[in-house]
Design a protein around this motif. Sequence first.
Motif, short mmCIF file in Angstrom:
data_model
loop_
_atom_site.label_atom_id
_atom_site.label_comp_id
_atom_site.label_asym_id
_atom_site.label_seq_id
_atom_site.Cartn_x
_atom_site.Cartn_y
_atom_site.Cartn_z
N ILE A 86 0.86 -1.19 0.00
CA ILE A 86 0.00 0.00 0.00
C ILE A 86 0.89 1.24 0.00
O ILE A 86 1.81 1.34 0.82
CB ILE A 86 -0.91 0.04 1.24
CG1 ILE A 86 -1.86 -1.17 1.25
CG2 ILE A 86 -1.72 1.34 1.28
CD1 ILE A 86 -2.75 -1.24 2.47
N THR A 87 0.65 2.15 -0.91
CA THR A 87 1.47 3.36 -0.99
C THR A 87 1.24 4.23 0.25
O THR A 87 0.19 4.15 0.90
CB THR A 87 1.14 4.19 -2.24
OG1 THR A 87 -0.21 4.68 -2.13
CG2 THR A 87 1.28 3.35 -3.50
N ARG A 88 2.20 5.09 0.53
CA ARG A 88 2.07 5.97 1.68
C ARG A 88 0.90 6.95 1.49
O ARG A 88 0.17 7.24 2.44
CB ARG A 88 3.38 6.73 1.92
CG ARG A 88 4.54 5.80 2.31
CD ARG A 88 5.81 6.58 2.59
NE ARG A 88 5.70 7.46 3.74
CZ ARG A 88 5.80 7.06 5.01
NH1 ARG A 88 6.01 5.78 5.27
NH2 ARG A 88 5.69 7.94 5.99
N ARG A 89 0.73 7.42 0.28
CA ARG A 89 -0.40 8.31 0.00
C ARG A 89 -1.72 7.57 0.18
O ARG A 89 -2.70 8.11 0.71
CB ARG A 89 -0.29 8.87 -1.41
CG ARG A 89 -1.42 9.83 -1.79
CD ARG A 89 -1.21 10.43 -3.16
NE ARG A 89 -0.02 11.26 -3.21
CZ ARG A 89 0.39 11.92 -4.28
NH1 ARG A 89 -0.30 11.81 -5.43
NH2 ARG A 89 1.48 12.66 -4.25
N GLY A 90 -1.74 6.31 -0.27
CA GLY A 90 -2.95 5.51 -0.11
C GLY A 90 -3.27 5.25 1.35
O GLY A 90 -4.44 5.23 1.75
N ALA A 91 -2.22 5.08 2.17
CA ALA A 91 -2.42 4.84 3.60
C ALA A 91 -3.03 6.06 4.28
O ALA A 91 -3.94 5.94 5.12
CB ALA A 91 -1.09 4.48 4.26
N ILE A 92 -2.53 7.25 3.93
CA ILE A 92 -3.07 8.48 4.50
C ILE A 92 -4.54 8.66 4.12
O ILE A 92 -5.39 9.02 4.95
CB ILE A 92 -2.25 9.71 4.04
CG1 ILE A 92 -0.94 9.79 4.81
CG2 ILE A 92 -3.03 10.99 4.24
CD1 ILE A 92 -1.10 10.13 6.29
N ALA A 93 -4.86 8.41 2.85
CA ALA A 93 -6.24 8.53 2.39
C ALA A 93 -7.15 7.54 3.13
O ALA A 93 -8.28 7.88 3.52
CB ALA A 93 -6.29 8.29 0.88
N PHE A 94 -6.64 6.33 3.32
CA PHE A 94 -7.40 5.29 4.03
C PHE A 94 -7.63 5.71 5.48
O PHE A 94 -8.74 5.57 6.02
CB PHE A 94 -6.62 3.98 3.96
CG PHE A 94 -7.39 2.77 4.43
CD1 PHE A 94 -8.75 2.64 4.19
CD2 PHE A 94 -6.74 1.75 5.11
CE1 PHE A 94 -9.46 1.53 4.61
CE2 PHE A 94 -7.43 0.63 5.54
CZ PHE A 94 -8.79 0.52 5.29
#
Length: 319
Positions: A86-94
């Motif tokens: 999971i990308t870091r940007r994806g983690a923040i969005a999640f």
Amino acid sequence: MYKYLRLIRVKNLLIVAATMVLIRYMIIQTLLNGYGLELQLPLWWFVELVAATVLITAGGYVINDYFDTKADLINRPETVVVGKTITRRGAIAFHLALTITGIALGTIVSFKVGRPIFSLLFFLTSGILWFYSTIYKRQLLIGNLVVAILTGTVPLIPLIFELPMLGTYRDIIFIYQLNLRVILYWVGGFAFFGFLLTLAREIIKDIEDFEGDTTLGRDTIPVHYGVKKAKLIVASILAITLVALVILFSAYLFKISKTGFDYISLVYMVVLVALPIFVLIFSVLLASTKSEYHRASLICKLIMLSGVLYTLVFAYIVN
């Protein structure tokens, strides 16, 4: 999908949800029924409350992994998800999606029970989880206390939101002088032991993560005082937990069952709670490898689960 479930620790979330359900139906409802009263918080509102708590907790796990990637790559590289699957940007969005949804649901329930101020609980918890991941976790003892307090709060949430609704019974409670404080005592007891066991487990996990925390300059208890003293601190907390369990449980042992001495509770507490705590103390003191500390952490978690499942025994005996 699996990578996201792994990131939010779905098993832990199930335990959080189960704790709230068991406290509501096995403790609060059982004791209310003993007074001839019923739960007043509608089922759907309670479902929203559980969902809010679980979602905010899940968001906390995500943001913790986001900021903890470097340490996890040293301590447990096989568990790292953020930055890999999971990308870091994806983690923040999640994280934002989970947290905002949880706050929204919690706020809605707070207004429904006529206590808008209760919504602060969800806002504050979300903020604390963020600062825990960015600041508190790196500070001596503070991070451990934060997690322990938040864990201890979980059993209290069903009661906090039920109390305003019990106002419909105000006249009955006054006329018959019903002592509803016993509900607070029982729920508070679960919260208290959840706090102590979580505090011990967090320090055990810090000992397990000693290498990574030392490398990154974190001021955890094992890093600050050394592993030997940290183990003694854990043993002391567990000893206090054991003594408190014996004292508090003995005070109620003769009052739980209407048919006399409560052997069922006695056997349950000795076999599934007290003895495991005793074993855990020696396991921590004798541990010397990461796998042994990890095993001790797992034992502690199982003890907490056994404590929560006692609610089923309590309801059976009282009914």
